[in-house]
Design an enzyme around this catalytic site. Structure first.
Site, PDB file in Angstrom:
ATOM      1  N   SER A  16       0.836  -1.209   0.000  1.00 21.52           N
ATOM      2  CA  SER A  16       0.000   0.000   0.000  1.00 21.52           C
ATOM      3  C   SER A  16       0.871   1.260   0.000  1.00 21.52           C
ATOM      4  O   SER A  16       0.496   2.278  -0.585  1.00 21.52           O
ATOM      5  CB  SER A  16      -0.982   0.011   1.177  1.00 21.52           C
ATOM      6  OG  SER A  16      -0.311   0.139   2.398  1.00 21.52           O
ATOM      7  N   ASN A  17       2.048   1.182   0.605  1.00 22.14           N
ATOM      8  CA  ASN A  17       2.961   2.334   0.542  1.00 22.14           C
ATOM      9  C   ASN A  17       3.505   2.497  -0.878  1.00 22.14           C
ATOM     10  O   ASN A  17       3.633   3.624  -1.359  1.00 22.14           O
ATOM     11  CB  ASN A  17       4.098   2.186   1.558  1.00 22.14           C
ATOM     12  CG  ASN A  17       3.648   2.600   2.945  1.00 22.14           C
ATOM     13  OD1 ASN A  17       3.535   3.789   3.249  1.00 22.14           O
ATOM     14  ND2 ASN A  17       3.341   1.623   3.783  1.00 22.14           N
ATOM     15  N   ARG A  95      12.962  -8.157   5.067  1.00 20.16           N
ATOM     16  CA  ARG A  95      14.304  -8.680   5.327  1.00 20.16           C
ATOM     17  C   ARG A  95      15.206  -7.578   5.873  1.00 20.16           C
ATOM     18  O   ARG A  95      15.048  -6.415   5.503  1.00 20.16           O
ATOM     19  CB  ARG A  95      14.922  -9.216   4.038  1.00 20.16           C
ATOM     20  CG  ARG A  95      14.215 -10.430   3.454  1.00 20.16           C
ATOM     21  CD  ARG A  95      15.064 -11.036   2.357  1.00 20.16           C
ATOM     22  NE  ARG A  95      16.414 -11.340   2.834  1.00 20.16           N
ATOM     23  CZ  ARG A  95      16.734 -12.413   3.553  1.00 20.16           C
ATOM     24  NH1 ARG A  95      15.820 -13.288   3.872  1.00 20.16           N
ATOM     25  NH2 ARG A  95      17.972 -12.613   3.962  1.00 20.16           N
ATOM     26  N   ASN A 111      13.515   3.911   5.303  1.00 19.77           N
ATOM     27  CA  ASN A 111      12.498   2.932   5.713  1.00 19.77           C
ATOM     28  C   ASN A 111      11.348   3.673   6.379  1.00 19.77           C
ATOM     29  O   ASN A 111      11.534   4.757   6.931  1.00 19.77           O
ATOM     30  CB  ASN A 111      13.124   1.942   6.706  1.00 19.77           C
ATOM     31  CG  ASN A 111      12.138   0.872   7.146  1.00 19.77           C
ATOM     32  OD1 ASN A 111      11.395   0.319   6.329  1.00 19.77           O
ATOM     33  ND2 ASN A 111      12.092   0.585   8.438  1.00 19.77           N
ATOM     34  N   HIS A 113       8.496   3.173   9.372  1.00 11.97           N
ATOM     35  CA  HIS A 113       8.183   2.315  10.508  1.00 11.97           C
ATOM     36  C   HIS A 113       6.890   2.803  11.167  1.00 11.97           C
ATOM     37  O   HIS A 113       6.746   4.003  11.421  1.00 11.97           O
ATOM     38  CB  HIS A 113       9.333   2.340  11.520  1.00 11.97           C
ATOM     39  CG  HIS A 113       9.076   1.450  12.687  1.00 11.97           C
ATOM     40  ND1 HIS A 113       9.194   0.072  12.594  1.00 11.97           N
ATOM     41  CD2 HIS A 113       8.651   1.712  13.943  1.00 11.97           C
ATOM     42  CE1 HIS A 113       8.863  -0.464  13.756  1.00 11.97           C
ATOM     43  NE2 HIS A 113       8.533   0.507  14.594  1.00 11.97           N
TER      44      HIS A 113
HETATM   45  C1  GRF Z   1       3.805  -0.591   6.830  1.00  9.40           C
HETATM   46  O1  GRF Z   1       2.997  -0.492   7.946  1.00  9.40           O
HETATM   47  C2  GRF Z   1       5.204  -0.110   7.133  1.00  9.40           C
HETATM   48  O2  GRF Z   1       5.251   0.852   8.126  1.00  9.40           O
HETATM   49  C3  GRF Z   1       5.882  -1.360   7.601  1.00  9.40           C
HETATM   50  O3  GRF Z   1       5.342  -2.384   6.836  1.00  9.40           O
HETATM   51  C4  GRF Z   1       4.032  -2.029   6.418  1.00  9.40           C
HETATM   52  C5  GRF Z   1       3.980  -2.231   4.935  1.00  9.40           C
HETATM   53  O4  GRF Z   1       2.699  -2.097   4.421  1.00  9.40           O
HETATM   54  N1  GRF Z   1       7.324  -1.217   7.478  1.00  9.40           N
HETATM   55  P1  GRF Z   1       2.448  -2.054   2.859  1.00  9.40           P
HETATM   56  O5  GRF Z   1       3.054  -3.349   2.268  1.00  9.40           O
HETATM   57  O6  GRF Z   1       3.117  -0.851   2.292  1.00  9.40           O
HETATM   58  O7  GRF Z   1       0.975  -2.028   2.683  1.00  9.40           O
END
Ligand code: GRF
Length: 204
Positions: A16-17, A95, A111, A113
């Protein structure tokens, strides 16, 4: 026009990101950044479908038993070099990249978080904060260093936890925040506006 900054987005799952970054690029909100490649360690990652739909090149690099951790990292590094990637965006990539890899791409890996670091590091940031009972949590974008969730913090956004929240409703708001913040930080990076001074990051 500033020079184009080519980014690689590393994923393992939902993506989703990645979608938020794709959308930002389509809307012209990613500044001079453009997605060059999506790399997944999981062939079944939904993120790969999102990349395909957007016409973005993607590659799966699975960690097999035959590959040592270092060899795995080297495979990824090779792709990044070949693609002339300027910024590595970890977006749910499950990973941990080794010291050698991190050293080779120093301050070129970021990254996201789902907690206000340095609180609630690790893989369950949202649930850990929720179960702990904090009243405010949030999202953090940081540079990746040799540790886990320990690199210099670039940006954070707070998310209030209400008494009426369930883990599900909190997760929804958290992801929404992530999707706003990550493309913004990528744009700032691409515009050369992120300066690192010791552990502190300044936006200029
Ligand atoms: C997100 O909540 C991010 O903060 C974490 O992993 C999740 C990834 O979600 N590191 P998506 O695959 O981007 O939906």
């Amino acid at each position: 026009m500033p020079e184009k900054i080519k980014i690689a987005v590393l994923v393992s799952g939902n993506g989703s990101n990645l979608q938020a970054i794709i959308d930002a690029q389509a809307n012209g909100d990613l500044g001079p950044a453009e997605i060059g490649i999506v790399i997944s360690d999981k062939p079944e990652a939904l993120a790969l479908e999102r990349a395909a739909k957007a016409g973005i090149k993607s590659v799966v690099v699975e960690k097999t038993k035959e590959l040592s951790r270092e060899e795995y990292d080297e495979k990824i590094a090779g792709i990044l070099q070949e693609e002339e990637i300027d910024l590595i965006v970890l977006a749910g990539f499950m990973r941990v990249l080794g010291e050698k890899f991190v050293g080779a791409f120093k301050w070129k890996i970021i990254n996201i978080h789902p907690a206000l670091l340095p609180a609630f590091k690790g893989t369950h940031g949202i649930a850990d904060a929720f179960l702990y009972g904090v009243k405010v949590t949030g999202v953090t974008v940081h540079f990746v260093d040799e540790g886990v969730d320990s690199g210099p913090i670039i940006a954070q956004r707070a998310v209030k936890i209400e008494d009426t929240d369930t883990l599900g409703s909190l997760e929804e708001r958290m992801h929404h925040r992530e999707h706003e913040l990550y493309p913004e930080v990528i744009r700032l990076f691409a515009e050369g506006r992120i300066k690192l001074e010791g552990r502190k990051v300044k936006i200029v």
